[in-house]
Motif scaffolding. Sequence first.
Motif, PDB file in Angstrom:
ATOM      1  N   CYS A 101       0.822  -1.215   0.000  1.00  0.00           N
ATOM      2  CA  CYS A 101       0.000   0.000   0.000  1.00  0.00           C
ATOM      3  C   CYS A 101       0.855   1.264   0.000  1.00  0.00           C
ATOM      4  O   CYS A 101       0.551   2.216  -0.723  1.00  0.00           O
ATOM      5  N   THR A 102       1.936   1.256   0.773  1.00  0.00           N
ATOM      6  CA  THR A 102       2.837   2.409   0.773  1.00  0.00           C
ATOM      7  C   THR A 102       3.414   2.616  -0.617  1.00  0.00           C
ATOM      8  O   THR A 102       3.481   3.743  -1.113  1.00  0.00           O
ATOM      9  N   TYR A 103       3.825   1.529  -1.261  1.00  0.00           N
ATOM     10  CA  TYR A 103       4.403   1.621  -2.600  1.00  0.00           C
ATOM     11  C   TYR A 103       3.377   2.183  -3.594  1.00  0.00           C
ATOM     12  O   TYR A 103       3.701   3.053  -4.409  1.00  0.00           O
ATOM     13  N   LEU A 104       2.155   1.694  -3.534  1.00  0.00           N
ATOM     14  CA  LEU A 104       1.119   2.197  -4.448  1.00  0.00           C
ATOM     15  C   LEU A 104       0.829   3.675  -4.202  1.00  0.00           C
ATOM     16  O   LEU A 104       0.634   4.438  -5.154  1.00  0.00           O
ATOM     17  N   GLU A 105       0.797   4.086  -2.935  1.00  0.00           N
ATOM     18  CA  GLU A 105       0.607   5.504  -2.612  1.00  0.00           C
ATOM     19  C   GLU A 105       1.757   6.332  -3.173  1.00  0.00           C
ATOM     20  O   GLU A 105       1.541   7.390  -3.773  1.00  0.00           O
ATOM     21  N   ASP A 106       2.991   5.858  -2.953  1.00  0.00           N
ATOM     22  CA  ASP A 106       4.170   6.589  -3.421  1.00  0.00           C
ATOM     23  C   ASP A 106       4.191   6.675  -4.947  1.00  0.00           C
ATOM     24  O   ASP A 106       4.501   7.723  -5.524  1.00  0.00           O
ATOM     25  N   TRP A 107       3.888   5.566  -5.606  1.00  0.00           N
ATOM     26  CA  TRP A 107       3.868   5.521  -7.069  1.00  0.00           C
ATOM     27  C   TRP A 107       2.846   6.516  -7.618  1.00  0.00           C
ATOM     28  O   TRP A 107       3.154   7.350  -8.473  1.00  0.00           O
ATOM     29  N   THR A 127      -5.582  -0.260 -10.188  1.00  0.00           N
ATOM     30  CA  THR A 127      -6.987  -0.429  -9.819  1.00  0.00           C
ATOM     31  C   THR A 127      -7.197  -1.742  -9.064  1.00  0.00           C
ATOM     32  O   THR A 127      -7.853  -1.775  -8.018  1.00  0.00           O
ATOM     33  N   ARG A 128      -6.610  -2.818  -9.576  1.00  0.00           N
ATOM     34  CA  ARG A 128      -6.749  -4.133  -8.945  1.00  0.00           C
ATOM     35  C   ARG A 128      -6.092  -4.153  -7.567  1.00  0.00           C
ATOM     36  O   ARG A 128      -6.677  -4.602  -6.586  1.00  0.00           O
ATOM     37  N   LEU A 129      -4.876  -3.643  -7.480  1.00  0.00           N
ATOM     38  CA  LEU A 129      -4.113  -3.695  -6.235  1.00  0.00           C
ATOM     39  C   LEU A 129      -4.659  -2.751  -5.172  1.00  0.00           C
ATOM     40  O   LEU A 129      -4.564  -3.024  -3.976  1.00  0.00           O
ATOM     41  N   ALA A 130      -5.241  -1.640  -5.582  1.00  0.00           N
ATOM     42  CA  ALA A 130      -5.774  -0.659  -4.630  1.00  0.00           C
ATOM     43  C   ALA A 130      -6.897  -1.239  -3.790  1.00  0.00           C
ATOM     44  O   ALA A 130      -7.141  -0.766  -2.674  1.00  0.00           O
ATOM     45  N   LYS A 131      -7.549  -2.263  -4.257  1.00  0.00           N
ATOM     46  CA  LYS A 131      -8.626  -2.893  -3.488  1.00  0.00           C
ATOM     47  C   LYS A 131      -8.105  -3.470  -2.174  1.00  0.00           C
ATOM     48  O   LYS A 131      -8.860  -3.600  -1.209  1.00  0.00           O
ATOM     49  N   ASP A 132      -6.807  -3.798  -2.119  1.00  0.00           N
ATOM     50  CA  ASP A 132      -6.204  -4.322  -0.890  1.00  0.00           C
ATOM     51  C   ASP A 132      -5.745  -3.197   0.038  1.00  0.00           C
ATOM     52  O   ASP A 132      -5.160  -3.479   1.086  1.00  0.00           O
ATOM     53  N   CYS A 133      -5.989  -1.959  -0.346  1.00  0.00           N
ATOM     54  CA  CYS A 133      -5.513  -0.801   0.432  1.00  0.00           C
ATOM     55  C   CYS A 133      -6.654   0.180   0.683  1.00  0.00           C
ATOM     56  O   CYS A 133      -6.589   1.347   0.275  1.00  0.00           O
ATOM     57  N   PRO A 134      -7.706  -0.250   1.366  1.00  0.00           N
ATOM     58  CA  PRO A 134      -8.877   0.622   1.517  1.00  0.00           C
ATOM     59  C   PRO A 134      -8.614   1.896   2.316  1.00  0.00           C
ATOM     60  O   PRO A 134      -9.356   2.865   2.168  1.00  0.00           O
ATOM     61  N   ASP A 135      -7.577   1.913   3.137  1.00  0.00           N
ATOM     62  CA  ASP A 135      -7.277   3.099   3.938  1.00  0.00           C
ATOM     63  C   ASP A 135      -6.184   3.974   3.335  1.00  0.00           C
ATOM     64  O   ASP A 135      -5.736   4.934   3.966  1.00  0.00           O
ATOM     65  N   ALA A 136      -5.750   3.645   2.124  1.00  0.00           N
ATOM     66  CA  ALA A 136      -4.653   4.381   1.493  1.00  0.00           C
ATOM     67  C   ALA A 136      -5.068   5.811   1.179  1.00  0.00           C
ATOM     68  O   ALA A 136      -6.207   6.076   0.777  1.00  0.00           O
ATOM     69  N   ILE A 137      -4.130   6.706   1.387  1.00  0.00           N
ATOM     70  CA  ILE A 137      -4.321   8.122   1.055  1.00  0.00           C
ATOM     71  C   ILE A 137      -3.123   8.554   0.217  1.00  0.00           C
ATOM     72  O   ILE A 137      -1.978   8.393   0.630  1.00  0.00           O
ATOM     73  N   VAL A 138      -3.403   9.077  -0.960  1.00  0.00           N
ATOM     74  CA  VAL A 138      -2.334   9.564  -1.828  1.00  0.00           C
ATOM     75  C   VAL A 138      -2.157  11.043  -1.550  1.00  0.00           C
ATOM     76  O   VAL A 138      -3.066  11.843  -1.782  1.00  0.00           O
ATOM     77  N   ASP A 139      -0.983  11.367  -1.041  1.00  0.00           N
ATOM     78  CA  ASP A 139      -0.683  12.742  -0.667  1.00  0.00           C
ATOM     79  C   ASP A 139       0.425  13.257  -1.592  1.00  0.00           C
ATOM     80  O   ASP A 139       1.460  12.606  -1.728  1.00  0.00           O
ATOM     81  N   TYR A 140       0.186  14.385  -2.244  1.00  0.00           N
ATOM     82  CA  TYR A 140       1.201  14.948  -3.137  1.00  0.00           C
ATOM     83  C   TYR A 140       0.957  16.424  -3.331  1.00  0.00           C
ATOM     84  O   TYR A 140      -0.132  16.919  -3.107  1.00  0.00           O
ATOM     85  N   GLU A 141       2.000  17.111  -3.730  1.00  0.00           N
ATOM     86  CA  GLU A 141       1.904  18.497  -4.167  1.00  0.00           C
ATOM     87  C   GLU A 141       2.425  18.543  -5.593  1.00  0.00           C
ATOM     88  O   GLU A 141       3.453  17.926  -5.899  1.00  0.00           O
ATOM     89  N   PRO A 142       1.741  19.246  -6.492  1.00  0.00           N
ATOM     90  CA  PRO A 142       2.239  19.338  -7.860  1.00  0.00           C
ATOM     91  C   PRO A 142       3.662  19.900  -7.872  1.00  0.00           C
ATOM     92  O   PRO A 142       3.994  20.799  -7.098  1.00  0.00           O
ATOM     93  N   ALA A 143       4.493  19.335  -8.729  1.00  0.00           N
ATOM     94  CA  ALA A 143       5.867  19.789  -8.849  1.00  0.00           C
ATOM     95  C   ALA A 143       5.896  21.219  -9.394  1.00  0.00           C
ATOM     96  O   ALA A 143       5.029  21.602 -10.200  1.00  0.00           O
ATOM     97  N   PRO A 144       6.860  22.000  -8.942  1.00  0.00           N
ATOM     98  CA  PRO A 144       6.931  23.386  -9.436  1.00  0.00           C
ATOM     99  C   PRO A 144       7.277  23.435 -10.912  1.00  0.00           C
ATOM    100  O   PRO A 144       7.775  22.549 -11.490  1.00  0.00           O
TER     101      PRO A 144
END
Length: 144
Positions: A101-107, A127-144
């Motif tokens: 889940c961490t890897y999918l969030e980071d990716w 899409t398939r793998l995210a089903k195993d990560c129901p609590d995942a949160i993707v956090d990012y800021e757009p690159a400058p």
Amino acid sequence: MAEAVKQATKGEGCKLTGGEWLSYYDEVTVTDAGDLDVDHIVPLEEANSSGAHAWTPARREAYANDLQAPRSLVAVTAKTNRSKGKRDVAEWLPPAENALCTYLEDWTGTKLRWALTVDQAEHDALTRLAKDCPDAIVDYEPAP
């Protein structure tokens, strides 16, 4: 390095000693910095085929050295990083089950940060793998 579980001392020639790092891909604790590689979560070749080919040289350099996003570059065992190579999430996943889940969030966060595209196989895998990560949160800021 964010992966340090015990801070190292920087010696002569910038050689690190006395530290410990956790390679989250394989859940290995490393005490010799020489056993680590810094991995681009989204490999340079993958970024290039996902839109970076059209960037200016300065933007490609900014991507390759992105220290502003804490999860674009991670220290992992050299062995595991080399097993990944240039492959995307449809072709390679970290061997530690707890890393998925961490890897999918980071990716996903890295792809979004840099406005990189995904191909169909990559989309389907995410899409398939995210089903195993129901609590995942993707956090990012757009690159400058």
